[in-house]
Design an enzyme around this catalytic site. Sequence first.
Site, PDB file in Angstrom:
ATOM      1  N   TYR A   8       8.713   5.378   5.101  1.00  0.00           N
ATOM      2  CA  TYR A   8       8.525   3.922   4.905  1.00  0.00           C
ATOM      3  C   TYR A   8       7.067   3.498   4.977  1.00  0.00           C
ATOM      4  O   TYR A   8       6.195   4.280   5.264  1.00  0.00           O
ATOM      5  CB  TYR A   8       9.434   3.087   5.798  1.00  0.00           C
ATOM      6  CG  TYR A   8       9.396   3.223   7.305  1.00  0.00           C
ATOM      7  CD1 TYR A   8       8.342   3.778   8.001  1.00  0.00           C
ATOM      8  CD2 TYR A   8      10.479   2.727   8.051  1.00  0.00           C
ATOM      9  CE1 TYR A   8       8.366   3.841   9.384  1.00  0.00           C
ATOM     10  CE2 TYR A   8      10.504   2.785   9.437  1.00  0.00           C
ATOM     11  CZ  TYR A   8       9.438   3.344  10.091  1.00  0.00           C
ATOM     12  OH  TYR A   8       9.461   3.397  11.456  1.00  0.00           O
ATOM     13  N   GLU A   9       6.848   2.246   4.620  1.00  0.00           N
ATOM     14  CA  GLU A   9       5.491   1.670   4.528  1.00  0.00           C
ATOM     15  C   GLU A   9       4.615   2.473   3.554  1.00  0.00           C
ATOM     16  O   GLU A   9       3.430   2.688   3.797  1.00  0.00           O
ATOM     17  CB  GLU A   9       4.875   1.616   5.936  1.00  0.00           C
ATOM     18  CG  GLU A   9       3.799   0.584   6.107  1.00  0.00           C
ATOM     19  CD  GLU A   9       4.288  -0.812   5.803  1.00  0.00           C
ATOM     20  OE1 GLU A   9       3.693  -1.450   4.947  1.00  0.00           O
ATOM     21  OE2 GLU A   9       5.283  -1.261   6.415  1.00  0.00           O
ATOM     22  N   GLY A  10       5.242   2.881   2.435  1.00  0.00           N
ATOM     23  CA  GLY A  10       4.552   3.739   1.468  1.00  0.00           C
ATOM     24  C   GLY A  10       4.780   5.189   1.833  1.00  0.00           C
ATOM     25  O   GLY A  10       4.281   5.630   2.867  1.00  0.00           O
ATOM     26  N   GLN A  67       0.701   7.597   0.041  1.00  0.00           N
ATOM     27  CA  GLN A  67      -0.530   7.603   0.852  1.00  0.00           C
ATOM     28  C   GLN A  67      -1.545   8.576   0.266  1.00  0.00           C
ATOM     29  O   GLN A  67      -2.744   8.279   0.177  1.00  0.00           O
ATOM     30  CB  GLN A  67      -0.241   8.016   2.302  1.00  0.00           C
ATOM     31  CG  GLN A  67       0.790   7.166   3.032  1.00  0.00           C
ATOM     32  CD  GLN A  67       0.410   5.708   3.112  1.00  0.00           C
ATOM     33  OE1 GLN A  67      -0.750   5.364   3.288  1.00  0.00           O
ATOM     34  NE2 GLN A  67       1.397   4.837   2.960  1.00  0.00           N
ATOM     35  N   ARG A  74       0.374   0.237   7.949  1.00  0.00           N
ATOM     36  CA  ARG A  74       0.382   1.689   7.729  1.00  0.00           C
ATOM     37  C   ARG A  74      -0.138   2.414   8.962  1.00  0.00           C
ATOM     38  O   ARG A  74       0.404   3.448   9.366  1.00  0.00           O
ATOM     39  CB  ARG A  74      -0.445   2.036   6.486  1.00  0.00           C
ATOM     40  CG  ARG A  74       0.277   1.556   5.245  1.00  0.00           C
ATOM     41  CD  ARG A  74      -0.417   1.857   3.935  1.00  0.00           C
ATOM     42  NE  ARG A  74       0.566   1.638   2.871  1.00  0.00           N
ATOM     43  CZ  ARG A  74       0.351   1.845   1.587  1.00  0.00           C
ATOM     44  NH1 ARG A  74      -0.827   2.273   1.167  1.00  0.00           N
ATOM     45  NH2 ARG A  74       1.310   1.629   0.694  1.00  0.00           N
TER      46      ARG A  74
END
Lengths: 592, 592
Positions: free
Chosen positions: B437-439, B444, B296
Amino acid sequence: MYRAPINEIAFTLKEVAGLKQLQGLPGNEELSEDLVDAILSEAAKFAEEEIAPLNRKGDLQPAQLVDGAVKTTPGWKECYTNWYQGGWNSLTGSPEFGGQGLPNMLHVAVMEMWNSGNMAFTLGPTLTIGAVEALEKHGSEYLQSTFLPKLVSGEWTGTMNLTEPQAGSDLSALRTRAEPQPDGTYKIFGQKIYITYGDHDMTDNIVHLVLARLPDAPAGTRGISLFVVPKYMVNADGSIGAQNDVRVAGVEHKLGIHGSPTCTMVYGDEGGAIGYLVGEENRGLACMFTMMNNARLAVGVQGVGIAELAFQQALAYALERKQGKAPGAQDEGMSAIAAHPDVKRMLLSMKSKAQVARAICYACAHALDMSKAAPDEAGRKFWTERAGLLTPIAKGYSTDIGVDVASIGIQVHGGMGFVEETGAAQHLRDARIAPIYEGTNGIQALDLVMRKLPLSGGDHVKAFIAELREIADQVAAENMPEMGSAGRKLRAAVNDLEEATLWLLEAQGNGQIAEAQAGATPYMKLAGLTLGGALLAKGALASKAEDELTRKRRVQVARAFAETELGETAGLKETVTESSQGILSVDIAEFA
Amino acid sequence: MYRAPINEIAFTLKEVAGLKQLQGLPGNEELSEDLVDAILSEAAKFAEEEIAPLNRKGDLQPAQLVDGAVKTTPGWKECYTNWYQGGWNSLTGSPEFGGQGLPNMLHVAVMEMWNSGNMAFTLGPTLTIGAVEALEKHGSEYLQSTFLPKLVSGEWTGTMNLTEPQAGSDLSALRTRAEPQPDGTYKIFGQKIYITYGDHDMTDNIVHLVLARLPDAPAGTRGISLFVVPKYMVNADGSIGAQNDVRVAGVEHKLGIHGSPTCTMVYGDEGGAIGYLVGEENRGLACMFTMMNNARLAVGVQGVGIAELAFQQALAYALERKQGKAPGAQDEGMSAIAAHPDVKRMLLSMKSKAQVARAICYACAHALDMSKAAPDEAGRKFWTERAGLLTPIAKGYSTDIGVDVASIGIQVHGGMGFVEETGAAQHLRDARIAPIYEGTNGIQALDLVMRKLPLSGGDHVKAFIAELREIADQVAAENMPEMGSAGRKLRAAVNDLEEATLWLLEAQGNGQIAEAQAGATPYMKLAGLTLGGALLAKGALASKAEDELTRKRRVQVARAFAETELGETAGLKETVTESSQGILSVDIAEFA
């Protein structure tokens, strides 16, 4: 997929933006509610069924230059033909030249639908309207009789040729030359860039309006003249004649609106393009300015159209797509993402901003209409100033909203939003031009602060703020629990707007021009937020006569906007009044 | 065109983010300033000369699927080979497997440069690092000895296979199956989507990390296991063996990062792909989470990289491009647009936001490093919580900044910004994936509010706020005229952050989960603004030892950010604490 929000549009016209005030005034005698509803409903059908299906196609198969001519996306010529033959191009044109003479309010309403359907397609006719206005107001009898009927009907299209490589926001730098000929025409020589629909294959002729300089013209903006330069000459009997010395030299590869050809135009490569003077020599910019308000408003409406479209698509996706479990969900299995509070917040933000942009643009159109229809001179002056005040907000704030909402739309889609196949990304790419062209939003903000706030010595904007305060007071007085803290938020916003306005007027009065300019963009946002919040609240208050669901939605949207967006006004006010010194003290070249 | 801002980077590492605290701690004994400077300077050279020149090329000639395999952009294989052979892939890897064991702080600093140079290129190695961490922490001896040395060196790359069509943010829904085999391996069957660099032609092998379910696994996230599935099997002697039953079935057509192949991967179409379990059965998500913080943060750094790049390009353009006359300009002729207050405001906004994103990401890396290097247990716990708190802000706020700054960059370019040739538009298209992306950034924000605020019963975030207040008090106490109202603004921001934090903690304590979630995204922005403002101010205070110009610039940037951005915190606080009822009362389906 797009469904025109006819009820929302009609309600905004009638109950929020002031259509009723216009009805019955000179030139609007036939503007009945039935007529409005009928036009909206027919336009919705055309937008949904004929224009919208071509939107993605235009993105994937852009207009392109083939053998020295622009070929538009397959299907566009047919769609355009059906559109203008259906009478949609002539809505606002003067009846004298075959137009229907309908008010701008109705026009922006249907323009919103065309833009939601397909912004790249709609841009072409938007430019034609500019040409029509210029010729209606400033064209000679020859120009009017030769070109106006076909521009009004849409049989031909028009273009606006302003920008040159060295002259964008600053038109004083333009170099295209016009040489007077013995027969009263002019020969035009020069290159223009970023010419929207500068060439295309949808009509038999294209009527270019071109800014150029006469040989003896003074430097700067007082030496610019406006010319009509047709792609094909027109014979005395109205038939198409010889090709003029105009050619398209290139088509830009752009971030979005791929279906709209953005052309580099070359005039006079082979001896001079024949042009006809519009208005007086060296008064070209004045001619351009008469149509600027409408053109800027038309770009604001692009923001409305894209915001509405992006909202509809994101909502449909969020109701369909299931992930995780929303807090308190009772159902088995995963929840629709629309049920998650964070996604609901995004969707409400999109919805309320689309409605804000719509209400502001329609209110601006109303002011433009009233500036012509108001029965007395004082009224016309008032509404002319109001239109002047609202135009930069309608253009600047609504197009910022278009970009913002399109970007949230991508976010709602998650990974799917970044994949072009979904279509959500196209909305952001398309929307991103609107804050740039027809005067960048920075230019709009400067226009608002430097030219519009000082109208009537500042009295006009003060009266405007007083109107907003009246709405805020009314909301607060009604004390409806379902409006939450909207009344309080709106009052605070109006106070912030007032404080920032007075500061800017005073700064200008003191000759602190740079200080005022430094705060222009945050001020425009402050004005847009406050006006938007007030118009949503006005709609909520006016919705008592509506059915229960409609009323509930209006109240919810007004409340959400007030409670989630209006809090920003305090910070914006501070930015306007407190940040200029810091900004101006910087020599930005030291950061290179 | 890109010039790595080495001085800014080094200063941020040393004086703002805490590198000095790390020096000399266990595992960082050799982390001298000279070493740091040498690495930054070498990395800058590689980023500028080898990576950056391929950025536009990747956009124009995307990675594509040819005969069942992905062909990357011409030149990328050579660049990648030079890059990993130069030792750049192994910076953070464990020395046990050939890595250089350097801290995350240094890594994010060079990652910033790779990302400014070419985000699409850099994304590949970013994924490899995830695979390295998973195997370092959870891999069996066989997996470590077989795969780690080549993943650490970069001779092979790694991928992360999480998403499936029905399982994005919610991994509990995933369906890829793993069947245990008598020899201890597993056969993997299923389809994964959005797999970054799922296939490519830059290395001899690709090591896929794949989440899948065992036949008897419990439903939901507690039934997910992690597997290594190599593209090619590896023989006992380390040489490449037979092709595994893995194939790339498609490559997405995306808004941006065209050079990065986003693949649909199919496992087990011809009898089952051979996979090796990583860690314990049904504990796959835990394995993924151990590397989540770093991944992240790495995405946050993409926001930094793009913001820096977009700023540099916009500044260069604005210093070159001349239009109009800035207020007070003494020169003949037109002014550079950078001299116009509105443009200067945009450029300062870009510059300060890029620096904010940088400072936050570096501070997050510092916390991650300290969580390993702190000499005692209490210190490691503290820094683990700090890293946990900062990670969603670093990812969410920095990537929002990336998009914001790239969009302002387009605006500074005017019409040129919308034309792809200029390159400004690519930055927006590339940056737009990072909030997804990546959450997603919504995820977040929820992580920040629901998991991170409650750490140590809320005491950790309170201590964090106290640290920010200390900086604000220091700025206010120094009372430097050239900092304008920065001290006051920062104090107000810290108060707003505190109030919103306490409200969210209380809401969660009362079981008002939906209420807390509704405020998550505005809270993340509030936290990012306040932290960012504090870190810029810290840098301004720490810059007394610098040369005059450097010091002046730091003070100007800190002041501009405080005076033009921090005003928003009051509104955000109100949105967090006052808007949830309104949002939650809406049934958004009624708007369809």
